[in-house]
Design an enzyme around this catalytic site. Structure first.
Site, mmCIF file in Angstrom:
data_model
loop_
_atom_site.group_PDB
_atom_site.id
_atom_site.type_symbol
_atom_site.label_atom_id
_atom_site.label_comp_id
_atom_site.label_asym_id
_atom_site.label_seq_id
_atom_site.Cartn_x
_atom_site.Cartn_y
_atom_site.Cartn_z
ATOM 1 N N GLY A 15 55.630 54.413 54.548
ATOM 2 C CA GLY A 15 56.355 53.291 54.195
ATOM 3 C C GLY A 15 57.044 52.847 55.338
ATOM 4 O O GLY A 15 58.204 53.423 55.536
ATOM 5 N N MET A 19 63.883 50.074 56.594
ATOM 6 C CA MET A 19 64.343 51.277 56.506
ATOM 7 C C MET A 19 63.503 52.432 57.126
ATOM 8 O O MET A 19 63.869 53.201 57.927
ATOM 9 C CB MET A 19 64.804 51.750 55.278
ATOM 10 C CG MET A 19 65.838 50.864 54.625
ATOM 11 S SD MET A 19 67.701 51.335 55.331
ATOM 12 C CE MET A 19 67.846 52.760 54.437
ATOM 13 N N ASN A 38 51.545 53.567 56.813
ATOM 14 C CA ASN A 38 51.815 52.511 56.022
ATOM 15 C C ASN A 38 50.506 52.039 55.324
ATOM 16 O O ASN A 38 49.479 51.971 56.076
ATOM 17 C CB ASN A 38 52.560 51.622 56.711
ATOM 18 C CG ASN A 38 53.363 50.522 55.789
ATOM 19 O OD1 ASN A 38 54.460 50.837 55.303
ATOM 20 N ND2 ASN A 38 52.580 49.420 55.601
ATOM 21 N N ARG A 39 50.578 51.424 54.159
ATOM 22 C CA ARG A 39 49.328 50.756 53.536
ATOM 23 C C ARG A 39 48.855 49.532 54.554
ATOM 24 O O ARG A 39 47.457 49.847 54.815
ATOM 25 C CB ARG A 39 49.761 50.269 52.115
ATOM 26 C CG ARG A 39 48.342 50.641 51.196
ATOM 27 C CD ARG A 39 48.840 50.299 49.763
ATOM 28 N NE ARG A 39 49.763 49.195 49.524
ATOM 29 C CZ ARG A 39 49.916 48.636 48.464
ATOM 30 N NH1 ARG A 39 49.430 48.934 47.593
ATOM 31 N NH2 ARG A 39 50.575 47.451 48.613
ATOM 32 N N ASN A 110 65.972 53.960 46.474
ATOM 33 C CA ASN A 110 66.832 53.767 45.546
ATOM 34 C C ASN A 110 66.194 53.788 44.151
ATOM 35 O O ASN A 110 65.908 52.885 43.406
ATOM 36 C CB ASN A 110 67.691 52.474 45.202
ATOM 37 C CG ASN A 110 68.723 52.498 46.459
ATOM 38 O OD1 ASN A 110 69.239 53.538 46.787
ATOM 39 N ND2 ASN A 110 69.164 51.196 47.002
ATOM 40 N N SER A 136 71.915 55.617 52.586
ATOM 41 C CA SER A 136 72.838 54.623 52.636
ATOM 42 C C SER A 136 73.051 54.355 54.007
ATOM 43 O O SER A 136 73.224 55.499 54.918
ATOM 44 C CB SER A 136 74.116 55.027 51.877
ATOM 45 O OG SER A 136 74.848 53.962 52.053
ATOM 46 N N LYS A 191 73.484 58.548 44.707
ATOM 47 C CA LYS A 191 73.491 57.251 45.674
ATOM 48 C C LYS A 191 73.596 56.037 44.566
ATOM 49 O O LYS A 191 74.174 55.012 45.157
ATOM 50 C CB LYS A 191 72.060 57.305 46.147
ATOM 51 C CG LYS A 191 71.580 55.953 46.738
ATOM 52 C CD LYS A 191 72.414 55.665 48.005
ATOM 53 C CE LYS A 191 72.139 54.720 48.925
ATOM 54 N NZ LYS A 191 71.639 53.250 48.385
ATOM 55 N N HIS A 194 77.377 55.536 44.190
ATOM 56 C CA HIS A 194 77.699 55.154 45.616
ATOM 57 C C HIS A 194 77.404 53.637 45.438
ATOM 58 O O HIS A 194 78.354 52.682 45.916
ATOM 59 C CB HIS A 194 77.138 55.611 46.707
ATOM 60 C CG HIS A 194 76.702 54.936 48.141
ATOM 61 N ND1 HIS A 194 76.460 53.844 47.982
ATOM 62 C CD2 HIS A 194 77.497 55.336 49.196
ATOM 63 C CE1 HIS A 194 76.341 53.485 49.629
ATOM 64 N NE2 HIS A 194 77.248 54.409 49.958
ATOM 65 N N ASN A 195 76.239 52.941 45.115
ATOM 66 C CA ASN A 195 76.209 51.779 45.186
ATOM 67 C C ASN A 195 77.063 50.793 43.964
ATOM 68 O O ASN A 195 77.252 49.935 44.446
ATOM 69 C CB ASN A 195 74.592 51.167 44.912
ATOM 70 C CG ASN A 195 73.706 51.632 46.031
ATOM 71 O OD1 ASN A 195 74.062 52.581 47.153
ATOM 72 N ND2 ASN A 195 72.696 51.029 46.062
ATOM 73 N N GLU A 198 80.253 50.557 45.642
ATOM 74 C CA GLU A 198 80.002 49.230 46.854
ATOM 75 C C GLU A 198 80.231 48.109 46.159
ATOM 76 O O GLU A 198 80.788 47.091 46.773
ATOM 77 C CB GLU A 198 78.642 49.507 47.423
ATOM 78 C CG GLU A 198 78.155 48.588 48.537
ATOM 79 C CD GLU A 198 76.780 48.780 48.834
ATOM 80 O OE1 GLU A 198 75.771 47.994 48.750
ATOM 81 O OE2 GLU A 198 76.256 50.096 49.280
ATOM 82 N N TYR A 199 79.593 48.050 44.971
ATOM 83 C CA TYR A 199 79.832 46.487 44.260
ATOM 84 C C TYR A 199 81.073 46.263 43.972
ATOM 85 O O TYR A 199 81.465 45.062 44.416
ATOM 86 C CB TYR A 199 79.153 46.586 42.913
ATOM 87 C CG TYR A 199 77.521 46.250 42.752
ATOM 88 C CD1 TYR A 199 76.565 46.915 43.714
ATOM 89 C CD2 TYR A 199 76.929 45.340 41.990
ATOM 90 C CE1 TYR A 199 75.024 46.513 43.586
ATOM 91 C CE2 TYR A 199 75.709 45.257 41.980
ATOM 92 C CZ TYR A 199 74.667 45.735 42.565
ATOM 93 O OH TYR A 199 73.262 45.458 42.610
ATOM 94 N N ARG A 459 89.237 49.535 11.846
ATOM 95 C CA ARG A 459 87.829 50.081 11.401
ATOM 96 C C ARG A 459 88.040 51.053 9.978
ATOM 97 O O ARG A 459 86.808 50.810 9.342
ATOM 98 C CB ARG A 459 87.591 51.252 12.600
ATOM 99 C CG ARG A 459 87.286 50.617 13.991
ATOM 100 C CD ARG A 459 86.824 51.802 15.117
ATOM 101 N NE ARG A 459 85.546 52.068 15.040
ATOM 102 C CZ ARG A 459 85.248 53.395 14.810
ATOM 103 N NH1 ARG A 459 86.188 54.157 14.502
ATOM 104 N NH2 ARG A 459 83.883 53.605 14.462
ATOM 105 N N HIS A 465 85.785 54.200 8.329
ATOM 106 C CA HIS A 465 85.741 55.282 9.524
ATOM 107 C C HIS A 465 86.753 56.286 9.807
ATOM 108 O O HIS A 465 86.432 57.170 10.621
ATOM 109 C CB HIS A 465 85.564 54.373 10.871
ATOM 110 C CG HIS A 465 84.289 53.563 10.812
ATOM 111 N ND1 HIS A 465 83.096 53.841 10.819
ATOM 112 C CD2 HIS A 465 84.330 52.036 10.704
ATOM 113 C CE1 HIS A 465 82.266 52.684 10.850
ATOM 114 N NE2 HIS A 465 83.027 51.600 10.833
#
Length: 489
Positions: A15, A19, A38-39, A110, A136, A191, A194-195, A198-199, A459, A465
């Site tokens: 791949g 990256m 790689n393909r 990811n 990352s 990971k 982590h993202n 990051e957002y 409730r 409830h």
């Protein structure tokens, strides 16, 4: 195609998008002979050519999967860096035909953690080992030292530990930014969170920018200087650094600065959405991360927002409400403090989510160690991760980063500035969803009593409830409707 002179290479990589190519060059540069595949064969040739240009010797390209797999020493280890989902399954199918018992495949993309666990089980039946490894740092990190989060087979991790320790980002006081995360899909899960953090981080920085630009009327040059200055102190981080850089870049296709020409519509790959879904599944409050995701959704409604702004302008609602003149210097300092306090909340939510999943799955994840490997290479690297590590070193069972004595003290010192910024934004009609919900999260978490008693009473009223009482144990139900009606007679 070239074959390795020493007969067999140490590792393979399949791949070769940005990256993959960069990570392959990084591995080869650190002295580990590597086979690449790689393909589409042009990517293989590009990578071999680039390695030659950069003077990197032990990299060998292969056009067909069989000769690629056979060129690697046993037990073979192959890292895949392909798009999550079906392409991963396809690559595994292509390569595993030529692999033998004890060989190992590592997914460096990811990927959704449950897919990794499914694949690991399928690989085990073939006698193959499997790792899901979060990587990352973007293309620069991949080339010069990313943060790496391998989870799955410990035996497989030990095969390539020496490679990962050299290839990952190196932080002088705390070592290589890699560690064995844990069993199953834990590497992918960590990971993913982590993202999510990051957002939240990116959204909070964007809000700081909006307040400074819209209310404080700072120019791009001033914003560049402010963020550069912030990057020397408690906010020192990769994201603050690149933000400072962005404000300094002039438009190469016209007048002014490039940032002002970028369409206000944010894309995403899905890891932020997964994080929020997991938070909901595990009943973990992650409002800062959720607000950042919602903000991306709303940003995508560009045409609707343009029409809405016309509707409200016609009704006499301005984009920005005029507020009293602000003291620029004071505003900059307030926004810095609000940004820092909000960031603590975003990281706290992410860490709570990781801990909850670790408990559910029996992964036994070490939160302090995660903070350590995020100190370099990765997108959320920041100086205060060192403090997060120390907080978990002091108390591995820390319920929330907010109650760590050091962080609690810092939030107390910054809360007045934080409140001023949120109030100013609300009164100015500009949105700070990340900062606002971070403040609400802090305010809810620090209160002994919340109005949840009323929600629980409601409730019980409409759904029987039941509820608990503060003065005696047990579950109770009251016929609220009957009692209320009797009192109305």
């Amino acid at each position: 195609m070239a074959t390795p002179t020493s007969n067999l290479t140490r590792i393979g990589l399949a791949g070769l998008a940005v990256m993959g190519q960069n990570l392959a060059l990084n591995i080869a540069e650190k002295g580990f002979p590597i086979s690449v595949y790689n393909r589409s064969t042009s990517k293989v040739d590009d990578t071999v050519e680039r390695a030659k240009k950069e003077g990197i010797v032990p990299l060998y390209g292969f056009h067909d999967p069989e000769s690629f797999v056979r060129s690697i020493q046993k037990p073979r280890v192959i890292i895949m860096l392909v798009k999550a989902g079906a392409p991963v399954d396809q690559t595994i199918k292509t390569l595993s035909v030529y692999m033998e018992k004890g060989d190992c495949i590592i997914d460096g993309g990811n990927e959704w953690y449950e897919n990794t666990e499914r694949r690991a089980a399928a690989m085990a039946e073939l006698g193959l080992l499997y790792l899901g490894m979060g990587v990352s740092g973007g293309e620069e990190g991949a080339r010069h030292g990313p943060s790496m989060m391998p989870g799955g087979s410990y035996e497989a991790y030990k095969y390539i530990e020496d490679i990962l320790l050299k290839v990952s980002a190196q932080v002088p006081d705390s070592g290589p930014c890699v560690t064995y995360i844990g069993k199953g899909g834990s590497g992918n899960f960590v990971k993913m969170v982590h993202n999510g953090i990051e957002y939240g981080d990116m959204q909070l920085i964007a809000e700081a920018y909006d307040v400074l630009k819209t209310v404080g009327k700072l120019s791009n040059e001033e914003l560049h200087q402010v963020f550069a200055e912030w990057n020397k102190g408690e906010l020192l981080s990769f994201l603050v650094e690149i933000t400072s850089d962005i404000f300094s870049i002039k438009d190469d296709k016209g007048d002014g600065y490039l940032v002002d020409k970028v369409l206000d519509k944010t894309g995403m790959k899905g890891t932020g959405k997964w994080t929020v879904q997991q938070a909901a599944d595990l009943s973990i409050a992650a409002p800062t991360i959720e607000a950042s995701l919602d903000s991306r959704f709303i940003s995508g409604l560009k045409e609707e927002r343009t029409e809405a702004s016309k509707v409200f302008k016609a009704a006499g609602v301005n984009d920005i409400f005029t507020v009293q003149a602000v003291d620029k210097k004071k505003l900059i300092d307030d926004v810095r403090q609000a940004l820092y306090a909000s960031k603590i909340c975003s990281y706290a939510q992410g860490m709570n989510l990781i801990r909850a999943k670790s408990i559910e799955k029996g992964w036994d994840l070490k939160l302090g160690e995660l903070a350590r490997i995020w100190k370099g290479g990765c997108i959320i690297r920041a100086i205060f991760l060192d403090r997060i590590k120390k907080a978990y070193d002091r108390n591995p069972d820390l319920a929330n980063l907010l109650v760590d004595p050091e962080f609690a003290k810092e939030i107390i010192e910054r809360q007045s500035a934080w409140r001023r910024v949120v109030c100013l934004a609300i009164n100015s009609g500009i949105t700070t969803p990340g900062m606002s919900v971070s403040l609400a999260y802090f305010d809810s978490y620090r209160r002994e009593s919340l109005p949840a008693n009323l929600v629980q009473a409601q409730r019980d009223y409409f759904g029987a409830h039941t509820y608990e009482r503060i003065d005696m144990p047990g579950a109770f139900h009251t016929e609220w409707f009957k009692i209320a009606n009797q009192s109305k007679m």
